[in-house]
Write a protein that holds these residues in place. Sequence first.
Motif, PDB file in Angstrom:
ATOM      1  N   VAL A 178       0.861  -1.187   0.000  1.00  0.00           N
ATOM      2  CA  VAL A 178       0.000   0.000   0.000  1.00  0.00           C
ATOM      3  C   VAL A 178       0.889   1.227   0.000  1.00  0.00           C
ATOM      4  CG1 VAL A 178      -1.835   1.259   1.166  1.00  0.00           C
ATOM      5  CG2 VAL A 178      -1.792  -1.236   1.251  1.00  0.00           C
ATOM      6  N   ARG A 179       0.944   1.877  -1.109  1.00  0.00           N
ATOM      7  CA  ARG A 179       1.746   3.086  -1.192  1.00  0.00           C
ATOM      8  C   ARG A 179       1.053   4.213  -0.454  1.00  0.00           C
ATOM      9  NH1 ARG A 179       6.771   1.627  -2.711  1.00  0.00           N
ATOM     10  NH2 ARG A 179       6.677   0.150  -4.467  1.00  0.00           N
ATOM     11  N   GLY A 180       1.832   5.021   0.241  1.00  0.00           N
ATOM     12  CA  GLY A 180       1.281   6.161   0.950  1.00  0.00           C
ATOM     13  C   GLY A 180       0.880   5.857   2.373  1.00  0.00           C
ATOM     14  N   VAL A 181       1.092   4.631   2.854  1.00  0.00           N
ATOM     15  CA  VAL A 181       0.829   4.262   4.253  1.00  0.00           C
ATOM     16  C   VAL A 181       2.156   3.901   4.884  1.00  0.00           C
ATOM     17  CG1 VAL A 181      -0.364   2.672   5.805  1.00  0.00           C
ATOM     18  CG2 VAL A 181      -1.500   3.478   3.736  1.00  0.00           C
TER      19      VAL A 181
ATOM     20  N   THR B 281       5.113   4.526  11.810  1.00  0.00           N
ATOM     21  CA  THR B 281       5.925   5.548  12.465  1.00  0.00           C
ATOM     22  C   THR B 281       6.855   4.936  13.490  1.00  0.00           C
ATOM     23  OG1 THR B 281       4.363   5.969  14.263  1.00  0.00           O
ATOM     24  CG2 THR B 281       3.973   7.116  12.183  1.00  0.00           C
ATOM     25  N   LEU B 282       7.714   5.776  14.013  1.00  0.00           N
ATOM     26  CA  LEU B 282       8.643   5.323  15.056  1.00  0.00           C
ATOM     27  C   LEU B 282       7.951   5.127  16.393  1.00  0.00           C
ATOM     28  CD1 LEU B 282      11.687   7.645  14.223  1.00  0.00           C
ATOM     29  CD2 LEU B 282      11.307   5.288  13.500  1.00  0.00           C
ATOM     30  N   HIS B 283       6.707   5.586  16.505  1.00  0.00           N
ATOM     31  CA  HIS B 283       5.962   5.467  17.768  1.00  0.00           C
ATOM     32  C   HIS B 283       4.970   4.323  17.726  1.00  0.00           C
ATOM     33  CE1 HIS B 283       7.699   9.280  18.969  1.00  0.00           C
ATOM     34  NE2 HIS B 283       7.302   9.811  17.809  1.00  0.00           N
ATOM     35  N   LYS B 284       5.239   3.300  16.899  1.00  0.00           N
ATOM     36  CA  LYS B 284       4.405   2.105  16.810  1.00  0.00           C
ATOM     37  C   LYS B 284       2.982   2.448  16.398  1.00  0.00           C
ATOM     38  CE  LYS B 284       7.126  -0.490  20.158  1.00  0.00           C
ATOM     39  NZ  LYS B 284       7.127  -1.300  21.405  1.00  0.00           N
ATOM     40  N   GLY B 285       2.845   3.376  15.494  1.00  0.00           N
ATOM     41  CA  GLY B 285       1.566   3.717  14.921  1.00  0.00           C
ATOM     42  C   GLY B 285       1.681   3.773  13.418  1.00  0.00           C
ATOM     43  N   TYR B 286       0.630   4.256  12.768  1.00  0.00           N
ATOM     44  CA  TYR B 286       0.606   4.322  11.317  1.00  0.00           C
ATOM     45  C   TYR B 286       0.115   5.699  10.881  1.00  0.00           C
ATOM     46  CZ  TYR B 286       0.958  -0.770  11.587  1.00  0.00           C
ATOM     47  OH  TYR B 286       1.373  -2.050  11.878  1.00  0.00           O
ATOM     48  N   MET B 287       0.480   6.077   9.664  1.00  0.00           N
ATOM     49  CA  MET B 287       0.022   7.330   9.094  1.00  0.00           C
ATOM     50  C   MET B 287      -0.100   7.168   7.578  1.00  0.00           C
ATOM     51  SD  MET B 287       3.391   9.757   8.991  1.00  0.00           S
ATOM     52  CE  MET B 287       2.557  10.825   7.821  1.00  0.00           C
ATOM     53  N   ALA B 288      -0.884   8.052   6.980  1.00  0.00           N
ATOM     54  CA  ALA B 288      -1.066   8.037   5.526  1.00  0.00           C
ATOM     55  C   ALA B 288      -0.739   9.423   4.995  1.00  0.00           C
ATOM     56  CB  ALA B 288      -2.489   7.642   5.162  1.00  0.00           C
TER      57      ALA B 288
END
Length: 308
Positions: free
Chosen positions: A51-54, A57-64
């Motif tokens: 999935v491109r664009g997902v 993060t370094l804080h064990k989360g995700y971002m888009a």
Amino acid sequence: DEEGAEQRSLAICDEALGADSDADCEESRHHEAHMEATPAKPTVKSQVSRVRGVFKTLHKGYMAAIGVEYLEIGSFCVRTLDDAIDCHISLVQLKQLFTSRFGDGISFRSALTEAMHTMRSQRRASGFFPVEVYFCVRCLWMEGKNQMRTKELEKAISLWEIHASSRSESRRETLRERLETRRKAEEDKLRRKAEAERRRSDRRVRRTAEKRRRAERLRALISSALQKKSPVWQTWKVAELPAGVQLATLRLEHDCVCSVLTLHDGSVRPGPLRKSIREAETDLADLRAVQRSRGDDAACAELEARDV
């Protein structure tokens, strides 16, 4: 397990995005390349390959995140991959609407504001959680500062408008530099061509002068050779006799010279024989002086008086 859930979520996202995910792949690759090239330490690191664009993060989360017209729009960190994929779907839809409206000639401000309002309204109507986004203006054409980040839409638009003008000036400067480089290249080409033509012309002039010198030397050699074979040269050691003096014979052939007087009726009278060219020239000068002062008859009488 968690890995299996991530793979199932990825498959669901691929179906939901369809062609839009493929269209966003190239842009996300540019985003990842820029994040790696940014001097500051990146705050996100891609952990998802399908999935491109997902990003994880370094804080064990995700971002888009998506990118439109030098503006990056990204979601804040969410806890699960499914939420990040959901945010990315909404951001892709936002990008599609913005691109359509902006392509129709609507201003950047109006198109982006309308797209953001539509995205938030659709998520609110569908009962999805609101997407909190940030905006990052990319200033890759400026030295020393390559991004400006904000959470406010109006501020992001203002920053984009400010740097759009500087981007246009940068493009104009780049165009001027290219034109100047092209002009200098053309001038250098013309200069080299002119220098080459000048060198060829100089070589032609030198070759022509050398041929002329050679021809003159050859003519001089031929003339000298012919003169040495002529009776005048063999007897009197001169290339040719003076005007009004000719060869004559007393005992041997061409052993004397004499002056030749031309009368007014065109006839000629030979003068007395002499053993030297100088004496014959003296006779001719005296006879011509008498002819000028007293006429042909007196000159002929003087000639006969000398011929003793």
